[in-house]
Design a protein around this motif. Structure first.
Motif, mmCIF file in Angstrom:
data_model
loop_
_atom_site.group_PDB
_atom_site.id
_atom_site.type_symbol
_atom_site.label_atom_id
_atom_site.label_comp_id
_atom_site.label_asym_id
_atom_site.label_seq_id
_atom_site.Cartn_x
_atom_site.Cartn_y
_atom_site.Cartn_z
ATOM 1 N N MET A 160 49.366 51.826 22.016
ATOM 2 C CA MET A 160 48.117 51.247 22.502
ATOM 3 C C MET A 160 48.333 49.808 22.937
ATOM 4 O O MET A 160 49.175 49.104 22.399
ATOM 5 C CB MET A 160 47.048 51.315 21.402
ATOM 6 C CG MET A 160 46.671 52.725 21.071
ATOM 7 S SD MET A 160 45.518 53.023 19.708
ATOM 8 C CE MET A 160 44.805 51.533 19.278
ATOM 9 N N GLN B 148 41.913 55.392 22.281
ATOM 10 C CA GLN B 148 42.935 55.634 21.272
ATOM 11 C C GLN B 148 44.057 56.478 21.851
ATOM 12 O O GLN B 148 43.838 57.342 22.680
ATOM 13 C CB GLN B 148 42.339 56.353 20.074
ATOM 14 C CG GLN B 148 41.382 55.525 19.300
ATOM 15 C CD GLN B 148 40.831 56.281 18.119
ATOM 16 O OE1 GLN B 148 41.141 57.433 17.896
ATOM 17 N NE2 GLN B 148 39.991 55.614 17.355
ATOM 18 N N GLU C 70 49.738 57.178 18.886
ATOM 19 C CA GLU C 70 50.462 56.226 18.043
ATOM 20 C C GLU C 70 49.898 54.822 18.252
ATOM 21 O O GLU C 70 49.505 54.446 19.350
ATOM 22 C CB GLU C 70 51.946 56.231 18.387
ATOM 23 C CG GLU C 70 52.647 57.516 18.037
ATOM 24 C CD GLU C 70 54.139 57.435 18.298
ATOM 25 O OE1 GLU C 70 54.662 56.317 18.450
ATOM 26 O OE2 GLU C 70 54.759 58.500 18.339
ATOM 27 N N TRP C 71 49.913 54.047 17.180
ATOM 28 C CA TRP C 71 49.404 52.682 17.225
ATOM 29 C C TRP C 71 50.220 51.825 18.178
ATOM 30 O O TRP C 71 49.690 50.995 18.898
ATOM 31 C CB TRP C 71 49.417 52.102 15.811
ATOM 32 C CG TRP C 71 48.870 50.713 15.700
ATOM 33 C CD1 TRP C 71 49.591 49.574 15.584
ATOM 34 C CD2 TRP C 71 47.502 50.318 15.685
ATOM 35 N NE1 TRP C 71 48.765 48.496 15.489
ATOM 36 C CE2 TRP C 71 47.471 48.921 15.554
ATOM 37 C CE3 TRP C 71 46.302 51.007 15.769
ATOM 38 C CZ2 TRP C 71 46.290 48.204 15.509
ATOM 39 C CZ3 TRP C 71 45.134 50.290 15.727
ATOM 40 C CH2 TRP C 71 45.128 48.910 15.595
ATOM 41 N N SER C 72 51.522 52.021 18.195
ATOM 42 C CA SER C 72 52.395 51.205 19.043
ATOM 43 C C SER C 72 52.239 51.539 20.532
ATOM 44 O O SER C 72 52.644 50.750 21.373
ATOM 45 C CB SER C 72 53.851 51.372 18.626
ATOM 46 O OG SER C 72 54.237 52.720 18.762
ATOM 47 N N ASN D 45 39.298 49.068 18.997
ATOM 48 C CA ASN D 45 39.244 49.968 17.846
ATOM 49 C C ASN D 45 38.960 49.230 16.551
ATOM 50 O O ASN D 45 38.160 49.679 15.732
ATOM 51 C CB ASN D 45 40.545 50.763 17.734
ATOM 52 C CG ASN D 45 40.579 51.924 18.684
ATOM 53 O OD1 ASN D 45 39.595 52.614 18.841
ATOM 54 N ND2 ASN D 45 41.711 52.135 19.316
ATOM 55 N N ILE D 46 39.608 48.103 16.358
ATOM 56 C CA ILE D 46 39.380 47.323 15.135
ATOM 57 C C ILE D 46 37.941 46.820 15.083
ATOM 58 O O ILE D 46 37.288 46.887 14.040
ATOM 59 C CB ILE D 46 40.391 46.159 15.043
ATOM 60 C CG1 ILE D 46 41.788 46.715 14.774
ATOM 61 C CG2 ILE D 46 39.993 45.175 13.955
ATOM 62 C CD1 ILE D 46 42.891 45.683 14.876
ATOM 63 N N GLU E 133 43.079 47.787 23.614
ATOM 64 C CA GLU E 133 42.655 48.999 22.931
ATOM 65 C C GLU E 133 42.670 48.818 21.418
ATOM 66 O O GLU E 133 41.777 49.306 20.723
ATOM 67 C CB GLU E 133 43.563 50.168 23.329
ATOM 68 C CG GLU E 133 43.396 50.605 24.760
ATOM 69 C CD GLU E 133 44.440 51.602 25.205
ATOM 70 O OE1 GLU E 133 44.176 52.325 26.170
ATOM 71 O OE2 GLU E 133 45.529 51.647 24.587
ATOM 72 N N LYS E 134 43.663 48.117 20.915
ATOM 73 C CA LYS E 134 43.725 47.860 19.473
ATOM 74 C C LYS E 134 42.542 47.017 19.018
ATOM 75 O O LYS E 134 41.908 47.305 17.994
ATOM 76 C CB LYS E 134 45.026 47.155 19.108
ATOM 77 C CG LYS E 134 46.242 48.032 19.197
ATOM 78 C CD LYS E 134 47.492 47.247 18.851
ATOM 79 C CE LYS E 134 48.744 48.066 19.053
ATOM 80 N NZ LYS E 134 49.954 47.317 18.749
ATOM 81 N N LEU F 7 36.247 55.367 14.455
ATOM 82 C CA LEU F 7 37.359 56.108 15.043
ATOM 83 C C LEU F 7 36.874 57.201 15.988
ATOM 84 O O LEU F 7 37.473 57.435 17.044
ATOM 85 C CB LEU F 7 38.239 56.698 13.950
ATOM 86 C CG LEU F 7 39.074 55.681 13.167
ATOM 87 C CD1 LEU F 7 39.789 56.367 12.021
ATOM 88 C CD2 LEU F 7 40.056 54.977 14.072
#
Length: 73
Positions: A40, A33, A36-38, A48-49, A44-45, A24
């Motif tokens: 991205m 990042q 908020e997750w939504s 990060n994963i 980008e998601k 992170l």
């Protein structure tokens, strides 16, 4: 070498937590990042994963090598 289950679970849990934190931080430093997750994008998601998974695996492997090796007597 006989290692008890508690030591193995501790290595996995500490490695996963440290790897998640490092992943992170790296993602934040690379500006991958958002708040908020939504907010991205899919790219980008996935970055990060993948950072979290790779850093967790490296931390688990490093901790396992360091703490579960046989002591030199």
């Amino acid at each position: 070498m006989i290692t008890d289950l508690f030591a193995i679970l501790m290595v996995i849990s500490l490695g996963a937590m440290a790897g998640t934190a490092i992943g992170l931080v790296i993602g934040f430093a690379l500006r991958q990042q958002k708040s908020e997750w939504s907010a991205m994008t899919i790219s980008e998601k996935s970055i990060n994963i993948s950072l979290i998974i790779v850093c967790s695996v490296v931390c688990i492997a490093g901790l396992a090598w360091y703490s579960l090796q046989t002591p030199m007597v």
